[in-house]
Design an enzyme around this catalytic site. Sequence first.
Site, mmCIF file in Angstrom:
data_model
loop_
_atom_site.group_PDB
_atom_site.id
_atom_site.type_symbol
_atom_site.label_atom_id
_atom_site.label_comp_id
_atom_site.label_asym_id
_atom_site.label_seq_id
_atom_site.Cartn_x
_atom_site.Cartn_y
_atom_site.Cartn_z
ATOM 1 N N LYS A 186 -14.521 -16.494 43.771
ATOM 2 C CA LYS A 186 -15.789 -15.909 43.989
ATOM 3 C C LYS A 186 -16.914 -17.007 43.493
ATOM 4 C CE LYS A 186 -15.160 -11.239 44.282
ATOM 5 N NZ LYS A 186 -14.804 -10.098 43.228
ATOM 6 N N LYS A 206 -20.386 -16.071 27.046
ATOM 7 C CA LYS A 206 -20.549 -14.563 26.818
ATOM 8 C C LYS A 206 -20.053 -14.359 25.370
ATOM 9 C CE LYS A 206 -18.892 -12.944 31.220
ATOM 10 N NZ LYS A 206 -17.642 -12.141 31.878
ATOM 11 N N LYS A 262 -9.906 -24.210 44.961
ATOM 12 C CA LYS A 262 -9.413 -22.915 44.683
ATOM 13 C C LYS A 262 -10.188 -21.841 45.143
ATOM 14 C CE LYS A 262 -8.452 -20.575 40.559
ATOM 15 N NZ LYS A 262 -7.249 -19.464 40.862
#
Length: 328
Positions: free
Chosen positions: A198, A121, A195
């Site tokens: 999503k 990003k 962990k």
Amino acid sequence: MGKQIMLSGMRPTGALHLGNYFGALENWVKLQNEYECYYFIADWHALTTGYEDTQDIKSNIYDMVIDWLSAGLDPEKCTMFLQSSIIEHAELHLLFSMITPLSWLYRCPTYKDQMTQLKEKNIASYGFLGYPCLQAADILMYKADAVPVGEDQVPHVELTREMARRFNYMYGDVFPEPAAKLTKAKVLPGTDGRKMSKSYDNTIALADDPETVRKKVMTMVTDPARIKKDDPGHPDVCTVFAFNKIFNEEGVEETESLCKSGGIGCVQCKKNLAAKMAIMLTPLYERRQALLQKPEYIREVIEYGNECARKIARKTMADVRKAMKIDW
Ligand code: TRP
């Protein structure tokens, strides 16, 4: 003496999962009974890393507030508001940006981490670097005594304290120094043992219905060394056992010894866990079903919270402008 003021925020990233619930929300619900609590949706913060795609922000806000209310946050007990509705946060952020040395921002560990982690990003923006200034504005606006957060946010609270000191030193005492109030971490792994996240597709959402939860429990990873039902198990490496620690506090020791002695098979153990989870999660699920029937109520809760927050924010900004002598 009044109650202590607590403030915390969450980015609207969409439906929360059980990891988010036990990591923060459960604690928020408890705190609202003891303190004067302000909880807000950090939608401007979501833009710092997600400005390119704002498609889902509105629905994410809505879903998150439903999660908050289903979990038990109560508009009669705490103030829930939307950051971007309280325009004063932008003003205080701007004023803080004037007095914040760049070195403070560059050395912030979350800045360094994310710059390397989110390489794909384009986050090398002014707003992203100044994120801690915005967070300091969020916190100091309400003169919070404490900020309930996880370990990862501690550097931001520390920077907020430095900002308060610097402001007070230059312009006179306006802000108290808030403390981080660390949430006792109840860590819940994802269904695959990693962990819960999503991006790993291993979550159980707060919004999952009891049947979906049961199915996900049945797919959970257990001790790989256990092949036959009466092989002795190793609860310390088992996901189902990690869940038992949270959902089955009274029965956890018995489950442990049954597993270790090969006295219970993994399938039965999963069924027991699913039953315990249903006991804890069904009331949340039912509250959600009721909330879904009245979408306008969600908006009312936030608008009511915005009103309360705005009053305080206006007062703080009047004090700030006066202290800085820009109250012409
Ligand atoms: N930075 C926090 C996060 O990413 C969200 C946040 C923004 C926050 N402002 C805050 C948390 C103020 C506590 C207090 O999770």
